[in-house]
Design an enzyme around this catalytic site. Sequence first.
Site, PDB file in Angstrom:
ATOM      1  N   LYS A 116       0.835  -1.217   0.000  1.00  0.00           N
ATOM      2  CA  LYS A 116       0.000   0.000   0.000  1.00  0.00           C
ATOM      3  C   LYS A 116       0.863   1.259   0.000  1.00  0.00           C
ATOM      4  CE  LYS A 116      -2.736  -2.921  -0.367  1.00  0.00           C
ATOM      5  NZ  LYS A 116      -3.260  -3.226  -1.697  1.00  0.00           N
ATOM      6  N   GLU A 200      -2.520   7.145   7.869  1.00  0.00           N
ATOM      7  CA  GLU A 200      -3.314   8.073   7.053  1.00  0.00           C
ATOM      8  C   GLU A 200      -4.176   8.912   7.974  1.00  0.00           C
ATOM      9  OE1 GLU A 200      -5.863   5.878   4.412  1.00  0.00           O
ATOM     10  OE2 GLU A 200      -4.212   5.171   3.171  1.00  0.00           O
ATOM     11  N   HIS A 235     -15.561  -4.628   6.847  1.00  0.00           N
ATOM     12  CA  HIS A 235     -14.722  -4.392   5.672  1.00  0.00           C
ATOM     13  C   HIS A 235     -14.969  -5.370   4.538  1.00  0.00           C
ATOM     14  CE1 HIS A 235     -13.068  -1.399   8.124  1.00  0.00           C
ATOM     15  NE2 HIS A 235     -12.528  -2.239   8.967  1.00  0.00           N
ATOM     16  N   ARG A 293      -7.026  -7.253 -10.001  1.00  0.00           N
ATOM     17  CA  ARG A 293      -7.772  -8.457 -10.371  1.00  0.00           C
ATOM     18  C   ARG A 293      -9.141  -8.057 -10.910  1.00  0.00           C
ATOM     19  NH1 ARG A 293      -8.536  -7.658  -4.718  1.00  0.00           N
ATOM     20  NH2 ARG A 293     -10.741  -7.200  -4.344  1.00  0.00           N
TER      21      ARG A 293
HETATM   22  C1  MV4 Z   1     -10.300   4.642   5.659  1.00  0.00           C
HETATM   23  C2  MV4 Z   1     -11.408   5.235   6.306  1.00  0.00           C
HETATM   24  C3  MV4 Z   1     -11.251   6.544   6.739  1.00  0.00           C
HETATM   25  N1  MV4 Z   1     -10.071   7.193   6.567  1.00  0.00           N
HETATM   26  N2  MV4 Z   1      -9.155   5.329   5.513  1.00  0.00           N
HETATM   27  C4  MV4 Z   1     -10.347   0.991   3.982  1.00  0.00           C
HETATM   28  C5  MV4 Z   1     -10.634  -0.383   3.615  1.00  0.00           C
HETATM   29  C6  MV4 Z   1     -12.088  -0.476   3.784  1.00  0.00           C
HETATM   30  N3  MV4 Z   1     -12.576  -1.788   3.814  1.00  0.00           N
HETATM   31  C7  MV4 Z   1     -12.312   0.350   5.022  1.00  0.00           C
HETATM   32  N4  MV4 Z   1     -11.441   1.414   4.831  1.00  0.00           N
HETATM   33  C8  MV4 Z   1     -11.493   2.663   5.349  1.00  0.00           C
HETATM   34  N5  MV4 Z   1     -10.358   3.382   5.199  1.00  0.00           N
HETATM   35  C9  MV4 Z   1      -9.054   6.565   5.964  1.00  0.00           C
HETATM   36  N6  MV4 Z   1      -7.893   7.226   5.834  1.00  0.00           N
HETATM   37  C10 MV4 Z   1     -12.582   4.504   6.473  1.00  0.00           C
HETATM   38  C11 MV4 Z   1     -12.620   3.205   6.017  1.00  0.00           C
HETATM   39  C12 MV4 Z   1     -13.832   2.503   6.307  1.00  0.00           C
HETATM   40  C13 MV4 Z   1     -14.766   2.193   5.332  1.00  0.00           C
HETATM   41  C14 MV4 Z   1     -14.564   2.565   4.006  1.00  0.00           C
HETATM   42  C15 MV4 Z   1     -15.488   2.245   3.055  1.00  0.00           C
HETATM   43  C16 MV4 Z   1     -16.650   1.571   3.411  1.00  0.00           C
HETATM   44  C17 MV4 Z   1     -16.880   1.192   4.710  1.00  0.00           C
HETATM   45  C18 MV4 Z   1     -15.939   1.499   5.693  1.00  0.00           C
HETATM   46  C19 MV4 Z   1     -16.174   1.112   7.009  1.00  0.00           C
HETATM   47  C20 MV4 Z   1     -15.256   1.411   7.954  1.00  0.00           C
HETATM   48  C21 MV4 Z   1     -14.083   2.092   7.610  1.00  0.00           C
END
Ligand code: MV4
Length: 515
Positions: A116, A200, A235, A293
Amino acid sequence: MFKKILIANRGEIAVRIIRSCRELGISVVTIYSEADAKGLHVRMADEAVCVGPAPSSQSYLNIHAVIAAAKSTGAEAVHPGYGFLAENADFAQAVLSAGLTFIGPSPDAMQVMGSKTSARRAAVEAGVPIVPGTVEPLSSFAETKATANEFGYPVMLKAAAGGGGKGMRLVQSDEELLSAFETAQAEAASAFGDSSIYLEKAVERPRHIEIQVFADSHGNVVHLGERECSIQRRHQKVIEECPSPINDSILRQQMGEAAVKIAKTVNYLGAGTVEFLVADATREFYFLEMNTRLQVEHPVTELVTGFDLVREQLRVAAGDKLSFTQEAIRWRGQAIECRIYAEDPANNFFPSPGTITELREPSGPGIRLDSGVYEGSKVSIHYDPMIAKLAVWGRTRAEAIERLRRALDEYEVSGITTTLPFFREVVRDEEFQRGQLDTGFIGRFNSRRASVPLAHPTKEERHMAIISAALDYQDRQQKAPQNSTSTSNRWRLSGRHAALRANSTHETSSSWRKS
Ligand code: MV4
């Protein structure tokens, strides 16, 4: 075009790939584990090779056995599907070293995107905004603390080797940082064999929107628009849509161009997905990661653009040009996909393996079902419990939702518990219908539904209710023949109904309400 390829996968995605191969006249070899000898993908293939015992570490992930299967059957190319070895650069390299074609990008591009932090550096190089934070792994706790204060809380600690949220920690203050730092490192080490983490700034209430890209070996790189993937549980994506309810053509064009720039920076080939976080308030978007993918949710893009992405993967892997240009791509109507899992929504989505004793799958106008099972299939504990994807298309989002409701009500699975009742409620949820799909949706939905008294019964449930009410009526007639004149009593759902339900393995909306 290839004459024969090997599909290094199982379940619905192996079936999906077989379908495009059939249309192109390509013979198919699939691999299978001892647990999958009767799998649908084995039944549908021209040839199948057993690559080992049930655990995927000894079968579907066994690089040596997979390549030996391709060589011994004379396959010219390997399609990895998603999951398993699909994003393993060592596997892609082993395929090439065996003199075969890997249906996907180069091992180099996979390697860059697999880390990443190096993916973030590639995005910076491409001139695409990333979520503010580090582009190198953090070397110590002291550095982590200084960096967190530099960017300002709340921050996210993420595994450099990860993706998809594993090893991810949201941290609000200095006080929480040390324990989050230690657990994130430990989780990264156990999940990926690499404890590197980076930082981040946390984006509040983000949307998760991704762009489908496609590249051929003649220098053409296009995007096929976005997919909205904000509805996730732990997630894992649960529902995906194309187009996103918030994406207008300007945002689509900006994000599409950004995704194409990133693909060009790594000399991408084939199908890829560039994920972005979109800030709810400002609609600013930031590169999150790139998946090298074909994705689970590719059907919603296919329904709205009309292209067959697997066919296109096969074409570009064989050296052909993409069959469409950027200008030729149009987006028509709305598609929504639900991932149907063998999990119990009444029991915290616990896996529900077993044999499918009865299966009635929806079809008709606007319905696409990508299923990996048949009546009599065994759903094993060894693999991902997703049994099918239900995707619908409508001219408008409202029409797509009507179709989805109808298709979910038609769909019947007995013998195992599935997430169908959960979707039957989501599709009736007002906030879902309005398209308010940020990352907090599932949480808000769960607190709303905890207070709703009655589910929407399926046909099966209505029959059960009538039968149990009739039995109940008969009971009371026998006990006190002269005193049963109340209609409200006669048709009330009774204790017997609940008893019948408890004995039935048939999943229902109401049984999901039990907990
Ligand atoms: C984040 C975020 C807020 N800020 N990164 C990344 C992988 C994904 N499965 C969840 N991720 C997130 N990364 C930063 N810098 C919030 C999430 C996140 C999220 C993102 C999209 C859809 C649902 C989510 C549920 C919890 C956290």
